[in-house]
Design a protein around this motif. Structure first.
Motif, PDB file in Angstrom:
ATOM      1  N   THR A 250       0.830  -1.211   0.000  1.00 12.54           N
ATOM      2  CA  THR A 250       0.000   0.000   0.000  1.00 12.54           C
ATOM      3  C   THR A 250       0.862   1.257   0.000  1.00 12.54           C
ATOM      4  OG1 THR A 250      -0.103   0.151   2.429  1.00 12.54           O
ATOM      5  CG2 THR A 250      -1.766  -1.220   1.323  1.00 12.54           C
ATOM      6  N   LYS A 251       0.252   2.339  -0.463  1.00 11.17           N
ATOM      7  CA  LYS A 251       0.959   3.619  -0.508  1.00 11.17           C
ATOM      8  C   LYS A 251       1.269   4.123   0.896  1.00 11.17           C
ATOM      9  CE  LYS A 251       0.551   8.349  -2.250  1.00 11.17           C
ATOM     10  NZ  LYS A 251      -0.301   9.315  -2.993  1.00 11.17           N
ATOM     11  N   ASP A 252       0.323   3.951   1.812  1.00  7.53           N
ATOM     12  CA  ASP A 252       0.553   4.393   3.189  1.00  7.53           C
ATOM     13  C   ASP A 252       1.737   3.657   3.812  1.00  7.53           C
ATOM     14  OD1 ASP A 252      -1.511   6.182   3.053  1.00  7.53           O
ATOM     15  OD2 ASP A 252      -2.990   4.868   4.038  1.00  7.53           O
ATOM     16  N   ALA A 253       1.842   2.374   3.571  1.00 10.63           N
ATOM     17  CA  ALA A 253       2.962   1.595   4.110  1.00 10.63           C
ATOM     18  C   ALA A 253       4.278   2.062   3.516  1.00 10.63           C
ATOM     19  CB  ALA A 253       2.753   0.114   3.820  1.00 10.63           C
ATOM     20  N   ARG A 254       4.246   2.371   2.210  1.00  9.12           N
ATOM     21  CA  ARG A 254       5.477   2.852   1.573  1.00  9.12           C
ATOM     22  C   ARG A 254       5.908   4.194   2.143  1.00  9.12           C
ATOM     23  NH1 ARG A 254       2.948   0.468  -3.081  1.00  9.12           N
ATOM     24  NH2 ARG A 254       2.034   2.478  -3.700  1.00  9.12           N
ATOM     25  N   LEU A 255       4.939   5.105   2.306  1.00 11.08           N
ATOM     26  CA  LEU A 255       5.271   6.423   2.841  1.00 11.08           C
ATOM     27  C   LEU A 255       5.753   6.340   4.284  1.00 11.08           C
ATOM     28  CD1 LEU A 255       2.354   8.593   1.390  1.00 11.08           C
ATOM     29  CD2 LEU A 255       4.760   8.607   0.695  1.00 11.08           C
ATOM     30  N   LYS A 256       5.110   5.509   5.085  1.00 10.59           N
ATOM     31  CA  LYS A 256       5.500   5.376   6.485  1.00 10.59           C
ATOM     32  C   LYS A 256       6.904   4.799   6.610  1.00 10.59           C
ATOM     33  CE  LYS A 256       4.038   3.370  10.906  1.00 10.59           C
ATOM     34  NZ  LYS A 256       3.007   2.535  11.595  1.00 10.59           N
ATOM     35  N   THR A 257       7.198   3.788   5.801  1.00 15.58           N
ATOM     36  CA  THR A 257       8.522   3.163   5.859  1.00 15.58           C
ATOM     37  C   THR A 257       9.592   4.129   5.365  1.00 15.58           C
ATOM     38  OG1 THR A 257       7.511   1.007   5.458  1.00 15.58           O
ATOM     39  CG2 THR A 257       9.884   1.184   5.131  1.00 15.58           C
ATOM     40  N   PHE A 258       9.310   4.805   4.267  1.00 14.17           N
ATOM     41  CA  PHE A 258      10.287   5.761   3.743  1.00 14.17           C
ATOM     42  C   PHE A 258      10.499   6.916   4.715  1.00 14.17           C
ATOM     43  CE2 PHE A 258      11.650   9.343   1.052  1.00 14.17           C
ATOM     44  CZ  PHE A 258      12.766   8.761   0.457  1.00 14.17           C
ATOM     45  N   GLY A 259       9.451   7.262   5.470  1.00 18.90           N
ATOM     46  CA  GLY A 259       9.567   8.353   6.445  1.00 18.90           C
ATOM     47  C   GLY A 259      10.599   8.076   7.517  1.00 18.90           C
ATOM     48  N   THR A 260      10.859   6.785   7.808  1.00 19.03           N
ATOM     49  CA  THR A 260      11.870   6.466   8.813  1.00 19.03           C
ATOM     50  C   THR A 260      13.274   6.802   8.332  1.00 19.03           C
ATOM     51  OG1 THR A 260      12.142   4.177   8.022  1.00 19.03           O
ATOM     52  CG2 THR A 260      10.426   4.591   9.677  1.00 19.03           C
ATOM     53  N   CYS A 261      13.426   7.011   7.019  1.00 16.36           N
ATOM     54  CA  CYS A 261      14.729   7.364   6.453  1.00 16.36           C
ATOM     55  C   CYS A 261      14.870   8.868   6.227  1.00 16.36           C
ATOM     56  CB  CYS A 261      14.939   6.658   5.109  1.00 16.36           C
ATOM     57  SG  CYS A 261      14.836   4.867   5.195  1.00 16.36           S
ATOM     58  N   GLY A 262      13.774   9.609   6.444  1.00 14.98           N
ATOM     59  CA  GLY A 262      13.779  11.020   6.090  1.00 14.98           C
ATOM     60  C   GLY A 262      14.854  11.831   6.783  1.00 14.98           C
ATOM     61  N   SER A 263      15.003  11.641   8.089  1.00 18.95           N
ATOM     62  CA  SER A 263      15.993  12.420   8.834  1.00 18.95           C
ATOM     63  C   SER A 263      17.395  12.130   8.343  1.00 18.95           C
ATOM     64  CB  SER A 263      15.889  12.104  10.333  1.00 18.95           C
ATOM     65  OG  SER A 263      14.627  12.465  10.833  1.00 18.95           O
ATOM     66  N   HIS A 264      17.673  10.852   8.122  1.00 24.22           N
ATOM     67  CA  HIS A 264      19.013  10.478   7.673  1.00 24.22           C
ATOM     68  C   HIS A 264      19.321  11.052   6.299  1.00 24.22           C
ATOM     69  CE1 HIS A 264      22.022   7.424   6.041  1.00 24.22           C
ATOM     70  NE2 HIS A 264      22.655   8.064   7.003  1.00 24.22           N
TER      71      HIS A 264
END
Length: 332
Positions: A250-264
């Protein structure tokens, strides 16, 4: 990384020329004279204001990160251990140059002992190298957490994290160690005046009465070795991360997972983009004024230490919650 690793080693292409009227016959001077920002001496006090502000934010932000992680047991995980390592390197990077720079700007204290100058040169190179390695370790942590989450706790144990940290320290320490030893071995003449705010590698060795190609070639080799390998490993990690993310249903799962990399990802950009600008300015900006080269060299060492704690404070919910906790308790 930076002029510190990459750009400095192209510094022999820069117009660091001094008037022949300053020439003398001394060798191995006991002190050097730091000019500050050549051509902008009258504006030193005004220039010190943004630099001092950046330093204060860096000190407060990085110490806050260290304090929060130490006090909160739930943050005692690899991601935040690496973040603490990054905070320490940021503190040392900015402290290496800023106090002496402010003493030049505020008190006209331009002299620096020869050994102190070589020490500053060493720290201004070794800790950016460590910082670059920590960014690779953080990318590896994100790769394991996303691509193999069930094995994350067994792969990145506290012992493994400690070994990675030690390896990064040794890499930065050993690879940069020849820089000051080579600089100390040269005989110096003509002038002891360095047209810079700190003891930048090439600005120092250009004062030597010797063929400094060994320093230049070694510096260039280390720069490409460190930066190219680090960028390659980060790129490989994120290629695998993106493949894993796009395979999610799902798109929500993709966005949530990618969000964990945002700060880095933001920290990577804040560290490497100033380095890229410094490199391009030094490599191709032969007609760029010397004071712009010097300003870029300082911004590179001060901007990431200021931005990194802000990025993690704003984008990481656990840190943000701990920062806001005193205020939310008062409001309840």
């Amino acid at each position: 990384m930076k002029e510190t690793l990459l750009c400095l080693n192209f510094g022999h292409l820069l117009p660091y020329t001094m008037s022949d009227s300053n020439s003398t016959d001394f060798t191995n001077p006991s002190t050097f004279i730091l000019l500050g920002i050549p051509g902008l001496e009258a504006a030193h006090v005004w220039i010190s204001i943004p630099f001092c502000t950046m330093y204060i934010i860096a000190i407060l932000g990085n110490f806050t990160i260290l304090f929060i992680v130490k006090r909160e047991p739930s943050l005692h995980v690899p991601m935040y251990y690496f973040l603490c390592m990054l905070a320490i390197t940021d503190l040392v990077m900015s402290t290496t140059i800023l106090p002496k720079m402010l003493s030049i700007f505020w008190f006209n204290s331009r002299e620096i002992n020869f050994i102190a100058c070589l020490t500053q040169l060493y720290f201004s190179l070794s800790f950016p190298a460590m910082q670059s390695g920590i960014l690779v370790a953080m990318a590896f942590d994100r790769y394991v957490a996303i691509c193999d989450p069930l094995r994350h706790s067994t792969t990145l144990t506290n012992a493994v994290v400690a070994k990675i940290g030690l390896a990064l320290v040794l890499r930065g320490t050993i690879l940069i160690l020849p820089y000051p030893f080579l600089a100390r071995s040269w005989p110096y003449c003509r002038t002891n005046i360095i047209p810079h705010t700190y003891c930048e590698h090439i600005a120092v060795v250009k004062l030597a009465c010797a063929d400094i190609r060994v320093s230049s070639y070694y510096g260039l080799s280390v720069a490409f070795l460190v930066i190219s390998l680090d960028v390659f490993f980060i790129a490989v990690s994120y290629t695998q991360i993106l493949r894993a993310i796009f395979s999610l249903p799902t798109k929500d799962a993709r966005l949530k997972t990618f969000g964990t990399c945002g700060s880095h990802l933001c920290v990577i950009l804040s560290s490497y983009i100033p380095a890229l600008f410094s490199f391009l300015t030094h490599r191709f900006g032969h007609n760029v004024a010397l004071h712009l080269h010097v300003l870029m060299a300082n911004v590179y060492l001060l901007l990431p230490p200021m931005l990194n704690p802000i990025i993690y404070g704003a984008r990481t919910q656990q840190i943000r919650d701990k920062l806001l906790q005193p205020f939310t308790h008062k409001g309840t």
